[in-house]
Design a protein around this motif. Structure first.
Motif, mmCIF file in Angstrom:
data_model
loop_
_atom_site.group_PDB
_atom_site.id
_atom_site.type_symbol
_atom_site.label_atom_id
_atom_site.label_comp_id
_atom_site.label_asym_id
_atom_site.label_seq_id
_atom_site.Cartn_x
_atom_site.Cartn_y
_atom_site.Cartn_z
ATOM 1 N N HIS A 137 -1.136 6.534 5.489
ATOM 2 C CA HIS A 137 -0.960 6.209 4.071
ATOM 3 C C HIS A 137 0.327 5.437 3.791
ATOM 4 N N GLY A 138 1.121 5.130 4.829
ATOM 5 C CA GLY A 138 2.298 4.315 4.573
ATOM 6 C C GLY A 138 3.501 4.754 5.373
ATOM 7 N N VAL A 160 -6.905 0.961 0.571
ATOM 8 C CA VAL A 160 -6.062 -0.154 1.012
ATOM 9 C C VAL A 160 -6.811 -1.063 2.001
ATOM 10 N N ASN A 219 0.674 4.237 -2.781
ATOM 11 C CA ASN A 219 0.434 5.654 -2.504
ATOM 12 C C ASN A 219 1.571 6.521 -3.031
ATOM 13 N N VAL A 239 -6.260 2.796 10.236
ATOM 14 C CA VAL A 239 -5.441 2.898 11.447
ATOM 15 C C VAL A 239 -6.039 3.954 12.388
ATOM 16 N N LYS A 296 -3.384 -4.687 0.613
ATOM 17 C CA LYS A 296 -3.882 -5.619 1.646
ATOM 18 C C LYS A 296 -4.700 -6.820 1.160
ATOM 19 N N GLY A 343 0.823 -1.206 0.000
ATOM 20 C CA GLY A 343 0.000 0.000 0.000
ATOM 21 C C GLY A 343 0.857 1.256 0.000
ATOM 22 N N GLU A 374 -8.497 8.150 2.960
ATOM 23 C CA GLU A 374 -9.038 6.792 3.067
ATOM 24 C C GLU A 374 -10.558 6.922 3.049
#
Ligand code: PMP
Length: 449
Positions: free
Chosen positions: A153-154, A259, A129, A229, A287, A125, A224
């Motif tokens: 986002h990562g 994701v 991004n 998260v 994912k 993911g 998102e």
């Protein structure tokens, strides 16, 4: 279970949890977080059940961070992957990869919007991004972005900058400039307002952020569809429509980070942007696509994909193993009607958790879509003081009762339930019974103020 031969002088690949923990602490980065007072290995899985190294059985209500979407060790997925492994496991994108091409076609079909017609595959993911940021910066000639507070986002240099939680951001230095807008988090509105009398202030504030915090023409807005998260935070139905209208007036691109929300997890739709009825300029996935095999990617328009005029490869992106697994996984999701099941069982679980909420003041909020359900714990319903210190205890007690659940939320006080989409009402009932009991124990221990 399979045990590899001795690999070094410090020990063998063992399934002894205490030994593994000691060796992990000595050899891996200390920043790598582990669940539980006594961390476990998931040594084996079967459907929605997993077993630790000592043979204890659990219901898996987190799916390896919202990833094992069809369940563990599914023969219909393992079979084609094993065949592919035996035929050829790696070629690189310099060669035609039949499964990668078929997978791109499947994703375009599932997006079902003529504008979204091009796919590029990555390994994660984060990397997907990164591709979205690169494409947006190329298209708009500007490295400025807008992200939401409490986003994730990562973990790369650019995606970290767009991750709106200091707990997940070891540095804010980055090659991109990010301005943040308050997230649509109605339980704790960042603007102190109430939905719907707020008139979607959080969405409208995107315009003020464009006008005041950027040069007036940032590359893209990234969000998102349901913050993962951040604690499974579901925006109000109108949110993305209001934001998109503003973005369009300024020519700003919209990146939907799917994701966690893709492939039917949210029940009503294949993707979050479809649920909200707003087509993005690109959406990012990872994912659940290959049910646990590493894969990610991006789906976008002809024009944006065509903006890359240089050469491009990915050594592993969309490799034959992951792409074959993804195709088999998508077929499994469809033939077993797992999106529909996520809706039915997810709605049922949410209703039952709302009953638990009535019995337990510890439960401040129950929210989610499909089988992506957040349970936010508070020490006091009136003040909403986060019950952060009790989350680990809830997880440990649930584990002792055979239930693996996730954790999240900006305050670290939200339980995340994201089981494989194959669970039935029976497993939902077990989850509810365990949480009901555990919340009672925590309340009796003095969690409430
Ligand atoms: N976007 C979202 C919404 C995520 O939840 C995550 C991972 N938790 C990522 C991006 C990064 O994905 P990966 O860990 O595969 O790099």
């Amino acid at each position: 279970m399979a045990t590899a031969p001795e690999v070094n002088t410090r020990g063998t690949v063992t399934h002894n949890a205490a030994d593994l923990l000691r060796r992990q602490r000595e050899s891996l980065f200390p920043s790598v977080a582990l669940y539980y007072e006594n961390p476990i290995e998931i040594a084996r899985g079967d459907g929605f059940r997993v077993w630790d190294g000592d043979g204890n059985e659990y219901l898996d209500f987190f799916g390896g961070i919202v990833t094992v979407i069809s369940g563990h060790a599914i023969p219909e997925i393992i079979g084609p992957v094993q065949e592919q492994l035996a035929a050829v496991s790696h070629t690189s994108t310099l060669f035609l990869i039949p499964s990668q091409i078929a997978l791109a076609e499947q994703i375009i079909d599932r997006a079902a919007d003529p504008a979204l017609s091009r796919v590029f595959f990555t390994n994660s993911g984060t990397e997907a991004n990164e591709a979205a940021f690169t494409l947006s910066a190329i298209a708009r000639g500007n490295p400025e972005f807008i992200a939401l507070r409490h986003s994730y986002h990562g973990r790369s240099f650019a995606t970290l900058a767009a991750t709106g939680q200091s707990t997940w951001r070891p540095t804010s230095i980055s090659g991109i400039n990010v301005s943040y807008v308050g997230n649509p988090y109605c339980y704790r509105c960042p603007y102190g307002k109430e939905y719907p009398s707020c008139d979607l202030f959080c969405a409208k504030d995107v315009e003020a952020v464009i006008q005041t915090a950027t040069n007036g023409h940032p590359a893209a807005f990234i969000a998102e569809s349901v913050q993962g998260v951040g604690g499974f935070v579901v925006p109000p139905p109108e949110y993305f429509g209001v934001v998109k209208e503003i973005l369009d007036r300024y020519g700003v691109l919209y990146i939907a980070d799917e994701v966690q929300t893709a492939w039917g997890r949210i029940g009503e739709a294949e993707f979050g942007w479809q649920h909200f009825g707003v087509t993005p300029d690109m959406f990012v996935f990872a994912k659940g696509l290959a049910n646990g095999l590493p894969i990610g990617g991006i789906c976008t328009t002809d024009a944006i994909a065509g903006g890359v005029r240089t050469l491009d490869i990915s050594t592993f992106g969309g490799n034959p193993i992951s792409s074959t697994g993804a195709l088999a996984n998508l077929a499994y999701l469809t033939t077993h009607h797992l999106r529909e099941n996520a809706k039915v069982v997810g709605d049922y679980l949410m209703d039952r958790l709302r009953e638990v909420q009535e019995r337990h003041p510890l439960v401040g909020d129950v929210r989610g879509l499909g089988l992506m359900i957040g349970v936010e714990l508070v020490r006091n319903r009136a003040t909403k003081e986060p019950a952060t210190a009790y989350l680990a205890r809830v997880q440990n007690l649930a584990k002792e009762r055979g239930l693996v659940i996730g954790k999240g939320g900006f305050h670290g006080n939200t339980l995340r339930l994201s089981p494989p989409l194959t669970i039935t009402k029976t497993e939902a009932d077990i989850c509810v019974r365990v949480l009901d009991e555990v919340f009672g124990i925590i309340e009796a221990e003095g969690a409430l103020t």
